[in-house]
Design an enzyme around this catalytic site. Structure first.
Site: not given
Length: 396
Positions: A238, A240
């Site tokens: 991922d 953020d």
């Protein structure tokens, strides 16, 4: 100098396995669910070659129909008609005016999963090429050059006795190789390399990886049983909260703050032969807070900064710009990509021929975990230690 071109020899008849090759060219025999050549190409696109040249002869119309002018990732595939079969060296003659700098040459019926960056970075100022070598015990039905050794200057030499080293069939060549290539039937191994080795113009580099070609019934049987060897393994991340501090929407790169150990972790994954693929929800686009162009610019700058650390590399980035209340219809409709849905996973797995059983995903939200579970990829929540230490603990 970046090597921009790779040449794959696919013109042979495959007479040793004629039960298959009477109908289909040897590199197009299916291994698992995909032709061997498809899977070989999907191993190569991570190097971002500008051009992948296929040198075709036997049943060449099939290659032209399937591959010619097809772009995969950042590489354009071009089929070259060598005409009548001219052997492993003579086939190269047609590329003498297309290849301007150093290039990689390999066979389209051989699996040798080495890191091509190692070869491409070798210094060959006083030589014409580099030969990838393996231990003879790593070859099945070995018919490669095998009476060779390496001297202290990494130059390939012939030995009188059978050596423990063998030619692995992957080469880096300078443009000067064409001074030795003729427009006739000519063998790379028996003629061109023989001359260049005697002139001490070929460097060698030894790899421990096993090598197998599909040119015999025995080898085909082995690789068909172990077809997952041809698949890639990936580490999905991922963005953020995993790569950077999650302080709300990142609308410009000045707000992008890398978390501890990110660059080192990505370099480590590159060395361990994992594809590094980012999967990120970016509803800010659908909400009109940032354009896709601006988002891609942020990702480009992020990737460049990572690359400045020992040439660490992100292989691909997928983002889901969707927001169900967006003013723009195109950002409302395709919610399948947005995690916890698995559209981004599905695209990456198909494009990169990924073995999900050997792959991992690190995220920081429940939506990441749910998507990972649906995609049958092992999931880990980002913990408080550096990303490098966490990943090293996972794949140790």
């Amino acid at each position: 100098m970046k090597v921009k071109d790779i040449v794959i020899l696919v013109g042979g008849k495959g007479s040793r396995i004629s039960r298959f090759t009477n109908k289909i060219p040897k590199p197009l025999i299916k291994i698992g669910s995909k032709p061997f050549l498809d899977q070989l190409i999907l191993k190569l696109i991570k190097y971002n070659f500008n051009n992948i040249y296929l040198l075709c002869s036997y049943k060449k119309k099939i290659f032209f129909s399937k591959y010619h002018k097809k772009k995969i990732h950042n590489s354009l595939i071009t089929c070259i008609d060598e005409g009548t079969q001219k052997g492993t060296a003579g086939a190269l003659y047609k590329l003498r005016n297309k290849l301007k700098n150093n290039f990689i040459l390999m066979n389209g019926d051989t699996y040798f999963d080495i890191d091509l960056n190692v070869i491409m970075k070798m210094n060959i100022i006083n030589q014409i090429g580099v030969m990838a070598l393996t231990y003879s015990k790593n070859l099945i039905n070995n018919n490669k050059i095998n009476r060779i050794s390496l001297n202290k200057n990494e130059t390939v030499e012939y030995t009188k006795n059978k050596s423990r080293l063998s030619n692995g069939g992957i080469y880096l060549f300078k443009k000067q190789i064409f001074e030795f290539i003729k427009n006739k039937e000519q063998s790379l191994e028996n003629e061109v390399l023989n001359e260049l080795i005697n002139k001490k113009k070929i460097k060698g580099i030894l790899f421990s990886e096993k090598i197998i070609d599909i040119g015999s019934y025995q080898n085909l049987k082995i690789i068909k049983k172990q077809y997952k060897l041809l698949k890639n393994k990936a580490f999905f991340l991922d963005r953020d909260g995993v790569l950077n501090k999650d302080n709300g929407y990142i609308l410009n790169f000045s707000k992008f703050k890398f978390l501890s150990g990110v660059k080192k972790a990505i370099h480590y994954l590159n060395e361990k032969k994992f594809l590094v693929i980012i999967l990120t929800n970016q509803a800010a686009v659908g909400k009109g807070l940032i354009t896709e162009k601006k988002l891609k610019d942020i990702h480009l700058k992020m990737s460049k900064e990572i690359n400045n650390y020992n040439e660490a590399k992100i292989d691909d980035i997928y983002y889901a710009p969707y927001y169900k209340h967006s003013r723009h219809i195109k950002y409302r409709n395709n919610s399948r990509d947005r995690k916890p849905n698995i559209g981004m996973f599905e695209k990456a797995i198909k494009k990169w021929n990924i073995d999900t059983k050997k792959s991992y995903f690190i995220g920081d939200k429940i939506t990441d975990r749910l998507a990972s579970k649906k995609a049958s990829v092992r999931f880990y929540y980002k913990n408080k230690i550096s990303l490098y230490k966490q990943i090293k603990d996972i794949i140790k």
